[in-house]
Write a protein that holds these residues in place. Structure first.
Motif, PDB file in Angstrom:
ATOM      1  N   GLU A 196       0.832  -1.202   0.000  1.00  0.00           N
ATOM      2  CA  GLU A 196       0.000   0.000   0.000  1.00  0.00           C
ATOM      3  C   GLU A 196       0.868   1.254   0.000  1.00  0.00           C
ATOM      4  N   MET A 197       1.950   1.246   0.776  1.00  0.00           N
ATOM      5  CA  MET A 197       2.833   2.402   0.802  1.00  0.00           C
ATOM      6  C   MET A 197       3.483   2.629  -0.559  1.00  0.00           C
ATOM      7  N   ARG A 198       3.875   1.550  -1.218  1.00  0.00           N
ATOM      8  CA  ARG A 198       4.476   1.684  -2.548  1.00  0.00           C
ATOM      9  C   ARG A 198       3.485   2.304  -3.525  1.00  0.00           C
ATOM     10  N   ALA A 199       2.246   1.804  -3.534  1.00  0.00           N
ATOM     11  CA  ALA A 199       1.223   2.344  -4.433  1.00  0.00           C
ATOM     12  C   ALA A 199       0.900   3.799  -4.081  1.00  0.00           C
ATOM     13  N   TYR A 200       0.848   4.067  -2.801  1.00  0.00           N
ATOM     14  CA  TYR A 200       0.565   5.417  -2.280  1.00  0.00           C
ATOM     15  C   TYR A 200       1.600   6.416  -2.795  1.00  0.00           C
ATOM     16  N   LEU A 201       2.876   6.081  -2.651  1.00  0.00           N
ATOM     17  CA  LEU A 201       3.936   6.999  -3.077  1.00  0.00           C
ATOM     18  C   LEU A 201       3.952   7.160  -4.592  1.00  0.00           C
ATOM     19  N   HIS A 202       3.649   6.089  -5.291  1.00  0.00           N
ATOM     20  CA  HIS A 202       3.553   6.178  -6.750  1.00  0.00           C
ATOM     21  C   HIS A 202       2.451   7.153  -7.143  1.00  0.00           C
ATOM     22  N   GLU A 206       2.792  10.845  -9.014  1.00  0.00           N
ATOM     23  CA  GLU A 206       2.059  11.122 -10.256  1.00  0.00           C
ATOM     24  C   GLU A 206       1.187  12.373 -10.101  1.00  0.00           C
ATOM     25  N   GLN A 207       0.583  12.535  -8.920  1.00  0.00           N
ATOM     26  CA  GLN A 207      -0.252  13.698  -8.673  1.00  0.00           C
ATOM     27  C   GLN A 207       0.563  14.994  -8.748  1.00  0.00           C
ATOM     28  N   ILE A 208       1.746  14.993  -8.144  1.00  0.00           N
ATOM     29  CA  ILE A 208       2.586  16.194  -8.178  1.00  0.00           C
ATOM     30  C   ILE A 208       3.096  16.452  -9.590  1.00  0.00           C
ATOM     31  N   VAL A 209       3.525  15.407 -10.279  1.00  0.00           N
ATOM     32  CA  VAL A 209       4.004  15.575 -11.657  1.00  0.00           C
ATOM     33  C   VAL A 209       2.890  16.143 -12.530  1.00  0.00           C
ATOM     34  N   ASN A 210       1.673  15.614 -12.376  1.00  0.00           N
ATOM     35  CA  ASN A 210       0.545  16.114 -13.168  1.00  0.00           C
ATOM     36  C   ASN A 210       0.266  17.587 -12.869  1.00  0.00           C
TER      37      ASN A 210
END
Length: 220
Positions: A196-202, A206-210
């Motif tokens: 879950e932490m891995r998916a969360y950070l991914h 992506e949110q910041i990059v977007n």
């Protein structure tokens, strides 16, 4: 017996300016006027230059020749780099955690503070609770070196959040995910918590990059 040496005058002033930057009192891209800032921090101009050198090591300020010193504006390469390190540190810390670790209760308390702040529509406080949550995640590793590293990373994150300018946009969806990670750790399911932490950070990266790509980031 090891005793921590007292902070020097520039180190104390650097802590104050660090807090001004990470709390958003000064914004990414702002110029830091030497005379005014030296007076406010109660230091000499020479000491202030040492303050700038200390904060430059943390990538919080940039010296631009013939223009002065400015609060840093992290770009996309810095976003990717910060999240690369976060993935290495936080996923491993969660994977190796135990339900009874003191940091788990700190994580739970951060979730509650975030929920309370969200109910009050105080999204800056939600952001502070979220950053503190991840500091507690790193504390699961029982490594002072990693804790120091993450304090530097969290300062970079605060600059990124400051550029995006919407704490609600950045933090609202992660309150429940933070709670889920705590629940999984307390249930002894560290493998799922780490996943879950891995998916969360991914997703957060992506949110910041977007936000950067779509123009939500404040212009210089």
């Amino acid at each position: 017996m090891n005793r921590q040496l007292p902070l020097s005058v520039p180190e104390k002033a650097a802590q104050t300016l660090h807090l001004m930057i990470t709390d958003g009192e000064v914004s990414p891209g702002d110029k830091l006027p030497e005379a005014e800032l030296a007076d406010r921090l109660g230091v000499s101009r020479n000491s202030l230059r040492e303050v700038f050198r200390l904060l430059a090591r943390e990538r919080l300020v940039d010296h631009v020749p013939n223009r002065g010193v400015f609060v840093s504006r992290p770009g996309l390469p810095e976003v990717v780099d910060v999240f690369r390190v976060r993935l290495l540190v936080e996923v491993d810390a969660v994977a190796g955690s135990t339900p009874g670790h003191p940091a788990v209760e700190r994580m739970r308390e951060c979730v509650q503070r975030a929920r309370t702040a969200a109910s009050a529509d105080d999204w800056r406080a939600v952001g502070t609770a979220d950053v503190t949550f991840h500091e507690a995640v790193v504390a699961l590793a029982d490594s002072p070196i990693l804790a120091d590293l993450y304090r530097s990373l969290s300062a970079q994150l605060r600059l990124m959040f400051g550029l995006i300018g919407s704490p609600r946009y950045m933090h609202e969806q992660y309150i429940g995910r933070n709670a889920r990670i705590v629940d999984l750790i307390q249930a002894g399911d560290t493998a799922d918590a780490a996943a879950e932490m891995r998916a969360y950070l991914h997703d957060a990266q992506e949110q910041i990059v977007n936000a950067y790509v779509s123009g939500r980031v404040a212009s210089a």
